[in-house]
Structures are given as C-alpha cells and as structure tokens.
Write a protein that holds these residues in place. Sequence first.
Motif, mmCIF file in Angstrom:
data_model
loop_
_atom_site.group_PDB
_atom_site.id
_atom_site.type_symbol
_atom_site.label_atom_id
_atom_site.label_comp_id
_atom_site.label_asym_id
_atom_site.label_seq_id
_atom_site.Cartn_x
_atom_site.Cartn_y
_atom_site.Cartn_z
ATOM 1 N N ASP A 239 0.968 -1.942 0.545
ATOM 2 C CA ASP A 239 0.111 0.302 0.077
ATOM 3 C C ASP A 239 0.597 1.508 -0.184
ATOM 4 O O ASP A 239 0.455 2.228 1.078
ATOM 5 N N LEU A 240 1.650 1.023 -1.100
ATOM 6 C CA LEU A 240 2.617 2.674 -1.051
ATOM 7 C C LEU A 240 2.428 3.084 -2.330
ATOM 8 O O LEU A 240 3.296 4.106 -2.693
ATOM 9 N N VAL A 241 1.390 3.039 -2.892
ATOM 10 C CA VAL A 241 1.344 3.728 -4.206
ATOM 11 C C VAL A 241 -0.181 3.559 -5.041
ATOM 12 O O VAL A 241 -1.084 2.775 -4.455
ATOM 13 N N ASP A 242 -0.597 4.780 -5.498
ATOM 14 C CA ASP A 242 -1.593 4.567 -6.127
ATOM 15 C C ASP A 242 -1.486 4.334 -7.574
ATOM 16 O O ASP A 242 -2.941 3.351 -8.439
ATOM 17 N N GLU A 243 -0.553 4.914 -8.094
ATOM 18 C CA GLU A 243 -0.499 4.209 -9.509
ATOM 19 C C GLU A 243 0.589 4.321 -10.053
ATOM 20 O O GLU A 243 1.911 5.149 -9.708
ATOM 21 N N VAL A 244 1.103 3.419 -11.104
ATOM 22 C CA VAL A 244 2.003 3.550 -11.613
ATOM 23 C C VAL A 244 1.755 2.666 -12.926
ATOM 24 O O VAL A 244 0.983 2.520 -13.810
ATOM 25 N N LEU A 245 2.640 4.117 -14.009
ATOM 26 C CA LEU A 245 2.350 4.381 -15.361
ATOM 27 C C LEU A 245 3.341 4.129 -16.082
ATOM 28 O O LEU A 245 4.212 4.909 -15.299
ATOM 29 N N THR A 246 3.109 3.612 -17.510
ATOM 30 C CA THR A 246 4.258 4.741 -18.435
ATOM 31 C C THR A 246 4.000 5.377 -19.708
ATOM 32 O O THR A 246 2.406 4.826 -19.852
ATOM 33 N N VAL A 247 4.580 5.908 -20.188
ATOM 34 C CA VAL A 247 4.086 6.563 -20.957
ATOM 35 C C VAL A 247 5.336 6.572 -22.291
ATOM 36 O O VAL A 247 6.105 6.570 -21.813
ATOM 37 N N GLY A 248 4.930 6.588 -23.934
ATOM 38 C CA GLY A 248 5.744 6.828 -24.779
ATOM 39 C C GLY A 248 5.577 5.660 -25.941
ATOM 40 O O GLY A 248 6.360 5.851 -26.294
ATOM 41 N N ASN A 249 5.268 4.279 -25.203
ATOM 42 C CA ASN A 249 5.804 2.695 -26.069
ATOM 43 C C ASN A 249 4.840 2.327 -25.294
ATOM 44 O O ASN A 249 4.853 1.690 -24.218
ATOM 45 N N HIS A 250 3.951 2.153 -27.056
ATOM 46 C CA HIS A 250 2.498 1.177 -26.812
ATOM 47 C C HIS A 250 2.986 -0.135 -26.359
ATOM 48 O O HIS A 250 1.836 -1.349 -26.135
ATOM 49 N N ALA A 251 4.104 -1.041 -27.377
ATOM 50 C CA ALA A 251 4.812 -2.010 -26.476
ATOM 51 C C ALA A 251 4.657 -2.704 -24.801
ATOM 52 O O ALA A 251 4.303 -3.882 -25.245
#
Length: 383
Positions: A239-251
């Motif tokens: 419970d240390l994060v709400d969201e982790v995202l990556t951007v720029g490479n849809h692979a």
Amino acid sequence: MINVSKMYRGLAGQSDSLRYASSKTNRPIVVYNCTFRCNLKCLHCYSASEAAKSADELSTAQAKDLISQIADFGCPVVLFSGGEPLMRGDLFELIAHAGKSNIKAVISTNGTLIDGQAAEKLKEAGVSYVGISIDGPEAFHDKFRAVDGSYQATMQGFNNCRKAGLRTGLRFTITKYNADQIETVFDIAEKAGVRRICFYHLIRMGRAKDIPDQALEPKQTRRAVDTITEKTDRFVSDDLVDEVLTVGNHADGPYIVTRLQQENSPLAAEAVNLLLVNGGNRIGQNIAAVSWDGRVYPDQFWRNYSLGNITEKNFGEIWNNSDDSVLHILRNKNEYRDLRCAKCKWFDLCKGNFRFLGSDSSIENWQNEPACYLTDKEIGITD
C-alpha cells in the motif's frame, strides 16, 4: 499511457475514468508547452529549452484565447508544461482561466521553483495535479540536470506541494544513462510520500536527439519494464502507491499481458480488455500539444511537424483538418503502420509508435519511435 498497477495488480487509479472515457472521443488532452524558458538544462529535454525567453511566446491574452479554444472544442484537460511552466509569470492566471473555462488544469514541472508561496498559489488557482520530474539520486540528478542543488530544490517542491494539499506525482524519463536508477526512484517516491509514479520512454527529440546514445537497446527496455512491474507489485502489496504508469512506448501493454499469461494470472484477460478500450497509441487523436508560439503538434514529444498555428486558425479547425497527410496516417493505423506491426497479433492493443524524426513526412521515413522490443515469437511471427 499504460497503467501498470491496474494491469498487473488490478488496482483502480484516480485517472481511469478520464483515461478510458477519452479513448472513445476525438477530443484530446492538450499539452500546452507554455514557455521555452527553463532554469535547468536536462540531457533528455524534448524541447531543448534554454534560459532565454522565446521572442514569439504567446501573450497572456493569446494564451487565454488558446485555453478558451480548447475548452470550447471539448478538450477535458490542459497540461501546462515547458520549458519550466513556473518561469511564466502569468501561469497562475492561466490556470485559473482554465478552471473558469471548465477545463481541468495540471502541470508538469521540475519542481525547483515551487516554494511554499508558489504551492499555495497553485492550489488557489485550481490546479488538480502536479507532476514533478526526478532522474535519480541527488548526485546523479544534479549532473543530469546540469545544475547543482536542483535535487534538493525539487524535493522541497514535493514537500511544499504536499503541505498545500496538492495531488502530486513523480515523473521519470528512462534513458540509457539512468535506467539502472528505476528502483531508486521508487524508493525516493516512498520516502517523499508520493503515490503516483509515471515512467516515460525516451523519444529522440530536442536534446535527446542532439546528445546521442541515450535510447535503450531492446534488452535494456525489457529489463526496465520488468523492474517497473516487479517494484509495482511490491508497492501495491505494501500500500505504497496508487498508480504506476508508463508513457511513450505502447509495446509495454502487450509485454505485460505476455507476462501475465506466462504467470497464469487471472488478470490477463482483463488487461487485454483494458488495452482494447484504451485504444493503443492515439497521438494525433487523444493527445495534442501546443507550443509556446501557438504551433500545434500531434503530441508534445514530436516537434518536427506542425499542424498549424492557433494565432492563424482555431484549434478545432486545425485538429479536424482531414486534408492533413500526417493526421490522416495517424488516424488510419490499420492502413499505415510499420511492416512488422502488420504481422503482430497484439496490434489492436498497441497500434505501434509510428512517427518520423526528420523534416520529410513521406511514408517511407516513418518508423516506430521508440522501437518495439518484443520478440518475433511474442508478437506471433513464427516463420
């Protein structure tokens, strides 16, 4: 944008309603690079920003008109970026104008100029989210940003935002130089109490193009995404994060789906559905950028082809220009795509990273940037 925490762990994110709803419309989120000026000189800067102000920067009146144009067009969000947006003296006024125009305002900043007063003014102006960039631990960050003391100033910016009650996230651009700092970035976020982390794949524009050898090799990209996924797994469990995202490479989407399938995860089918709803890479459709001088681009990282200028034509007219050859390609990916993408079983989930890097928009100059890092076997090519 790939929601790693949702795909891999089923964790609902605060941005999900906006992200998945906007994929069904042609009303883009607009990144407004409101100034060329910046107080740092980052090695990966896509806009190659400098300390000097651009002579053709939009005036306050013109910037307000831009915001009104995109609000009237039905765009849900304007993201103030730069350069460094806080070097623009009327930033708080522009954010407030976005609120009055019923459009959500967020900012992307290096955080060094967010003192206590600035944080309170951002809150008062109505900014809904502040994304602050970090490149690694203190010594590395300061060297990468070419300014001593920038790390400490950035971390104080995080602290001031938290005190002001601003929703804040950490941004990190993955390059060959700092890919081994990903675990450290998670640790920095934990220590700072930051619960949203966004990892950007490098796109070779601006200084990222001028300074060679910053892009990762496929094996390095795989290792980076694996590290992000594994750290996300632990952070969600703790419970240390709400969201982790990556951007720029849809692979990244198909790559994580493949991992889920190999692990016999019950979330694999749901992850596929999420990617289908999200629609894959939709630059020139669900994301747009407007530069400090009013030029419109298909996204903020792709600055070698302008669709038009809002000082000469309304944003909606520019965005709906069916005669523009680049927009035509971007909006007809089943017809125009990389040859390897045409054979990929995951194409409907990803839609490739098709763009050109030079000045010639002829179709033969288009390529996947950043490159796909999945193997032939992973994408269903067996011969």
